[in-house]
Write a protein that holds these residues in place. Structure first.
Motif, PDB file in Angstrom:
ATOM      1  N   ARG A   1      -5.505  -5.110  -7.739  1.00  0.00           N
ATOM      2  CA  ARG A   1      -6.547  -5.533  -6.819  1.00  0.00           C
ATOM      3  C   ARG A   1      -6.346  -6.992  -6.469  1.00  0.00           C
ATOM      4  NH1 ARG A   1     -11.833  -5.016 -10.630  1.00  0.00           N
ATOM      5  NH2 ARG A   1     -10.981  -6.172 -12.357  1.00  0.00           N
TER       6      ARG A   1
ATOM      7  N   ARG B   1     -11.439  -2.344  -1.940  1.00  0.00           N
ATOM      8  CA  ARG B   1     -11.081  -1.162  -2.720  1.00  0.00           C
ATOM      9  C   ARG B   1     -11.790   0.047  -2.128  1.00  0.00           C
ATOM     10  NH1 ARG B   1     -12.303  -5.066  -6.575  1.00  0.00           N
ATOM     11  NH2 ARG B   1     -14.138  -3.949  -7.221  1.00  0.00           N
TER      12      ARG B   1
ATOM     13  N   PRO C   1       0.844  -1.193   0.000  1.00  0.00           N
ATOM     14  CA  PRO C   1       0.000   0.000   0.000  1.00  0.00           C
ATOM     15  C   PRO C   1       0.885   1.250   0.000  1.00  0.00           C
ATOM     16  CG  PRO C   1      -0.728  -1.542   1.690  1.00  0.00           C
ATOM     17  CD  PRO C   1       0.589  -2.044   1.169  1.00  0.00           C
TER      18      PRO C   1
ATOM     19  N   ASN D   1      -6.810  -0.586  -6.356  1.00  0.00           N
ATOM     20  CA  ASN D   1      -6.187   0.062  -5.211  1.00  0.00           C
ATOM     21  C   ASN D   1      -4.913   0.765  -5.680  1.00  0.00           C
ATOM     22  OD1 ASN D   1      -8.014  -0.868  -3.264  1.00  0.00           O
ATOM     23  ND2 ASN D   1      -6.944  -2.815  -3.107  1.00  0.00           N
TER      24      ASN D   1
ATOM     25  N   GLY E   1      -4.532  -7.118   2.315  1.00  0.00           N
ATOM     26  CA  GLY E   1      -4.087  -5.966   1.537  1.00  0.00           C
ATOM     27  C   GLY E   1      -2.731  -5.434   1.944  1.00  0.00           C
TER      28      GLY E   1
END
Length: 112
Positions: free
Chosen positions: A36, A41, A9, A58, A89
């Motif tokens: 993704r 999302r 991220p 994302n 994530g």
């Protein structure tokens, strides 16, 4: 030599790069990427703020570095310690072998 590619991220970028640099790794490439997976999302608001929709992808960052085989476990451990929140994530790390490295300026092989 190994290529370590971490997809994370975007809000974890500075922490991870700082941690890798503290280990003496100087060659780091970052690329803004989209993707993704299992992570949710984000919701996006329209320009007028009257409606929302789910983003198709994302916003992520891909960090790439090349290290000696003997340093792979250290670097991976550092990335995991900094990047892992225990949530879906958090990202992925890919490790691959590097057969040759050629410096374009000097045209010499095996320079890191």
């Amino acid at each position: 030599m190994k290529r370590i590619e971490a997809i994370i991220p975007s809000n974890r970028l500075n922490l991870i790069v700082a941690a890798i640099e503290e280990m003496g790794v100087s060659g780091i490439t970052t690329i803004e990427s989209k993707g993704r997976g299992k992570a949710a999302r984000p919701s996006l608001r329209s320009s007028r703020g009257t409606s929302t929709q789910i983003a198709e992808y994302n916003s992520l960052i891909t960090i790439i570095t090349i290290v000696e085989d003997s340093r792979v476990d250290q670097i991976i451990g550092t990335i995991l310690n900094v990047a892992s929140t225990g949530s879906s994530g958090d990202g992925k790390i890919f490790i691959s072998s590097v057969d040759d490295i050629i410096d374009i300026q000097t045209k010499k092989k095996d320079i890191v």
